[in-house]
Design an enzyme around this catalytic site. Structure first.
Site, PDB file in Angstrom:
ATOM      1  N   GLU A   1       2.577  -4.666  11.006  1.00  7.97           N
ATOM      2  CA  GLU A   1       3.508  -3.884   9.983  1.00  7.97           C
ATOM      3  C   GLU A   1       5.129  -4.749  11.053  1.00  7.97           C
ATOM      4  O   GLU A   1       4.988  -4.532  11.715  1.00  7.97           O
ATOM      5  CB  GLU A   1       3.603  -2.692   9.630  1.00  7.97           C
ATOM      6  CG  GLU A   1       2.325  -2.680   8.722  1.00  7.97           C
ATOM      7  CD  GLU A   1       2.260  -2.830   7.466  1.00  7.97           C
ATOM      8  OE1 GLU A   1       3.437  -2.778   6.932  1.00  7.97           O
ATOM      9  OE2 GLU A   1       1.012  -3.556   7.603  1.00  7.97           O
TER      10      GLU A   1
ATOM     11  N   ILE B   1      -9.462  -9.116   1.526  1.00  7.86           N
ATOM     12  CA  ILE B   1     -11.241  -9.213   1.319  1.00  7.86           C
ATOM     13  C   ILE B   1     -11.453  -8.158  -0.486  1.00  7.86           C
ATOM     14  O   ILE B   1     -10.901  -7.654  -0.464  1.00  7.86           O
ATOM     15  CB  ILE B   1     -11.972  -7.411   2.117  1.00  7.86           C
ATOM     16  CG1 ILE B   1     -11.783  -7.993   3.675  1.00  7.86           C
ATOM     17  CG2 ILE B   1     -12.918  -6.962   1.417  1.00  7.86           C
ATOM     18  CD1 ILE B   1     -12.538  -6.528   4.501  1.00  7.86           C
TER      19      ILE B   1
ATOM     20  N   GLY C   1      -3.182 -10.895   7.718  1.00  6.05           N
ATOM     21  CA  GLY C   1      -2.296 -12.584   7.728  1.00  6.05           C
ATOM     22  C   GLY C   1      -1.787 -13.001   6.636  1.00  6.05           C
ATOM     23  O   GLY C   1      -2.487 -12.199   5.195  1.00  6.05           O
TER      24      GLY C   1
ATOM     25  N   GLY D   1       1.291 -12.232  13.115  1.00  4.13           N
ATOM     26  CA  GLY D   1       2.023 -12.158  11.125  1.00  4.13           C
ATOM     27  C   GLY D   1       1.135 -10.634  11.314  1.00  4.13           C
ATOM     28  O   GLY D   1       1.416 -10.104   9.425  1.00  4.13           O
TER      29      GLY D   1
ATOM     30  N   LYS E   1       0.669  -0.703  -0.259  1.00  4.11           N
ATOM     31  CA  LYS E   1       0.379  -0.033  -0.269  1.00  4.11           C
ATOM     32  C   LYS E   1       1.207   0.961   0.092  1.00  4.11           C
ATOM     33  O   LYS E   1       0.513   2.493  -0.751  1.00  4.11           O
ATOM     34  CB  LYS E   1      -1.063   0.264   1.192  1.00  4.11           C
ATOM     35  CG  LYS E   1      -0.749  -0.195   2.310  1.00  4.11           C
ATOM     36  CD  LYS E   1      -0.552  -1.451   3.093  1.00  4.11           C
ATOM     37  CE  LYS E   1       0.061  -2.119   4.022  1.00  4.11           C
ATOM     38  NZ  LYS E   1      -0.314  -2.972   5.085  1.00  4.11           N
TER      39      LYS E   1
ATOM     40  N   ASP F   1      -1.014   3.883   7.918  1.00  2.53           N
ATOM     41  CA  ASP F   1      -1.084   2.363   7.033  1.00  2.53           C
ATOM     42  C   ASP F   1      -2.815   2.141   6.855  1.00  2.53           C
ATOM     43  O   ASP F   1      -3.443   1.889   5.220  1.00  2.53           O
ATOM     44  CB  ASP F   1      -1.356   1.176   8.250  1.00  2.53           C
ATOM     45  CG  ASP F   1      -1.477  -0.485   7.817  1.00  2.53           C
ATOM     46  OD1 ASP F   1      -1.212  -0.737   6.548  1.00  2.53           O
ATOM     47  OD2 ASP F   1      -3.195  -0.578   7.843  1.00  2.53           O
TER      48      ASP F   1
ATOM     49  N   VAL G   1      -5.639  -3.492   0.329  1.00  7.97           N
ATOM     50  CA  VAL G   1      -6.111  -3.192   0.800  1.00  7.97           C
ATOM     51  C   VAL G   1      -7.335  -4.101   1.742  1.00  7.97           C
ATOM     52  O   VAL G   1      -7.548  -4.928   0.324  1.00  7.97           O
ATOM     53  CB  VAL G   1      -7.186  -1.070   0.287  1.00  7.97           C
ATOM     54  CG1 VAL G   1      -8.540  -1.444   1.198  1.00  7.97           C
ATOM     55  CG2 VAL G   1      -6.901  -0.797  -0.363  1.00  7.97           C
TER      56      VAL G   1
ATOM     57  N   GLY H   1      -6.829  -6.199   3.314  1.00  9.66           N
ATOM     58  CA  GLY H   1      -6.177  -8.053   2.944  1.00  9.66           C
ATOM     59  C   GLY H   1      -7.273  -9.008   2.031  1.00  9.66           C
ATOM     60  O   GLY H   1      -7.447  -8.225   1.362  1.00  9.66           O
TER      61      GLY H   1
ATOM     62  N   LYS I   1      -4.540   3.226   2.796  1.00 11.22           N
ATOM     63  CA  LYS I   1      -6.010   2.443   2.331  1.00 11.22           C
ATOM     64  C   LYS I   1      -7.353   3.503   2.293  1.00 11.22           C
ATOM     65  O   LYS I   1      -7.575   3.027   1.062  1.00 11.22           O
ATOM     66  CB  LYS I   1      -6.198   1.496   3.582  1.00 11.22           C
ATOM     67  CG  LYS I   1      -5.014   0.764   3.716  1.00 11.22           C
ATOM     68  CD  LYS I   1      -5.398  -0.567   4.937  1.00 11.22           C
ATOM     69  CE  LYS I   1      -4.271  -1.423   4.693  1.00 11.22           C
ATOM     70  NZ  LYS I   1      -4.608  -2.181   6.342  1.00 11.22           N
TER      71      LYS I   1
HETATM   72  N1  HSE Z   1      -0.457  -4.528   8.979  1.00 18.06           N
HETATM   73  C1  HSE Z   1      -1.857  -4.636   8.441  1.00 18.06           C
HETATM   74  C2  HSE Z   1      -3.395  -4.951   9.136  1.00 18.06           C
HETATM   75  C3  HSE Z   1      -1.425  -5.403   7.649  1.00 18.06           C
HETATM   76  O1  HSE Z   1      -2.840  -4.816  10.021  1.00 18.06           O
HETATM   77  O2  HSE Z   1      -4.160  -4.697   8.772  1.00 18.06           O
HETATM   78  C4  HSE Z   1      -2.286  -5.469   6.164  1.00 18.06           C
HETATM   79  O3  HSE Z   1      -2.097  -4.093   5.457  1.00 18.06           O
END
Ligand code: HSE
Length: 338
Positions: free
Chosen positions: A178, A125, A288, A175, A94, A189, A121, A123, A193
């Site tokens: 970031e 979806i 994830g 995981g 992103k 973040d 944007v 994950g 998005k």
């Molecule tokens: N670090 C981001 C989050 C990862 O937690 O949404 C996905 O973009």
């Protein structure tokens, strides 16, 4: 067989290889061909992995590249090079889409390939594809989204009594976070998005630097309890309003009547309001390994189906928006109410 390469073999990059391996039958069914990971590039010395991007872009067998490196460099240089060689790039990055998406989109068009970024944007979806393909004829008046899985995970766990630092540690272990989790908890973040979403629906380029941004570091257990007592939940939202041309990121009080109220843990929820379709709610895992990798693979399949052609990405020739507003916070209140 369609040969691809993966740039960056971290959480998402290794997830892309796993999705391709585990779902080969489904991929063959939808694409009519197999995907084969011919190269993996990483800056680390890992056996079987290449370090030189030129090996990949100069191999005429490689048709699609997955950029799952994150950050601006070397991702920008590598993406630029790949597109110039007519190789489509599918990105989860992103930061790169926000900073250079319009330019990379133009290079892809020039070279009859594509630059797609579904995984950047929401994950897993499929929100960008839906906006591109199903909402082109809508006037989108508003987007309000829980767009950061890490923050939502932290806020959900704080509501259950867990400490901020412990919840963040868990999100890192799973995981979701970031590399530098400040990008999550300070809202950057989410800002990237919502800027990407606002750009796709408005026809103007909103950039992350223009977005007024407040994260969740000042949200206390007491705030969460007070919200609960009022029948509300605190959520970090990215909000775009077409009428006032405003985009902002901040913790909001979300009433129980909103579908966003019940979006918990790592899940993201994105409410898009069109003038004809009214409210449409997207819900799914916002971060994830496998959900995000699944979104990358959906782009790879689209690029593989359209080799030699450019797929519209929604950033075509967008001019930067002159200024971006932020909705005022009610006097004396810590939070806005959705
Ligand atoms: N670090 C981001 C989050 C990862 O937690 O949404 C996905 O973009």
């Amino acid at each position: 067989m369609i040969n691809i390469a993966i740039l960056g073999f971290g959480n998402i990059g290794s997830g892309v290889a796993e999705v391709i391996e585990k779902n080969q039958a489904e991929i063959k069914n939808v694409l009519g061909d197999n995907l084969h990971v011919k190269y993996i590039l990483d800056i680390r010395d890992i056996p079987g992995v290449v370090n030189d991007i030129n090996i990949i872009v100069n191999d005429p067998d490689v048709k699609v590249i997955c950029e799952t490196m994150g950050g601006k460099e070397p991702a920008y240089t590598y993406t630029h090079l790949a597109l110039e060689h007519g190789i489509s790039v599918c990105s989860s990055n992103k930061e790169l889409v926000d900073a250079y998406g319009v330019e990379l989109s133009a290079i892809a068009r020039e070279h009859n390939c594509s630059y797609l970024f579904e995984a950047s944007v929401g994950g897993g979806i499929p929100v960008l594809r839906t906006i591109r393909e199903a909402f082109g004829h809508e006037k989108v008046s508003r987007i309000a989204g829980i767009l950061n899985g890490t923050c939502n995970y932290i806020l959900t766990n704080m509501k259950a009594g867990k400490d901020f630092a412990d919840a963040l540690k868990e999100a890192q272990e799973k995981g979701f976070a970031e590399r530098n989790p400040a990008a999550d908890v300070e809202g950057h973040d989410t800002a990237r998005k919502i800027a990407i979403l606002a750009s796709l629906v408005s026809g103007k380029k909103f950039s992350y630097e223009q977005v007024s941004c407040e994260g969740i570091t000042n949200v206390t257990q007491q705030d969460i309890k007070d919200a609960e007592a009022q029948g509300m939940s605190i959520k970090l939202l990215g909000v775009y309003e077409a009428e006032t041309q405003s985009v902002n990121v901040a913790p909001y009080l979300v009433p129980a009547s909103s579908p966003l109220y019940g979006v918990n843990d790592v899940f993201n929820g994105i409410m898009v309001t069109g003038n004809m379709v009214d409210n449409v709610m997207f819900y799914g895992r916002g971060a994830g390994k496998l959900p995000t990798a699944s979104a990358v693979v959906s782009d790879v399949i689209e690029c593989a189906k359209t080799l030699g052609r450019n797929v519209k990405d929604g950033l075509e020739d967008l001019e930067p928006v002159a200024s971006v507003n932020a909705p005022a916070k009610p006097d004396g209140q810590k939070f806005r109410v959705l």
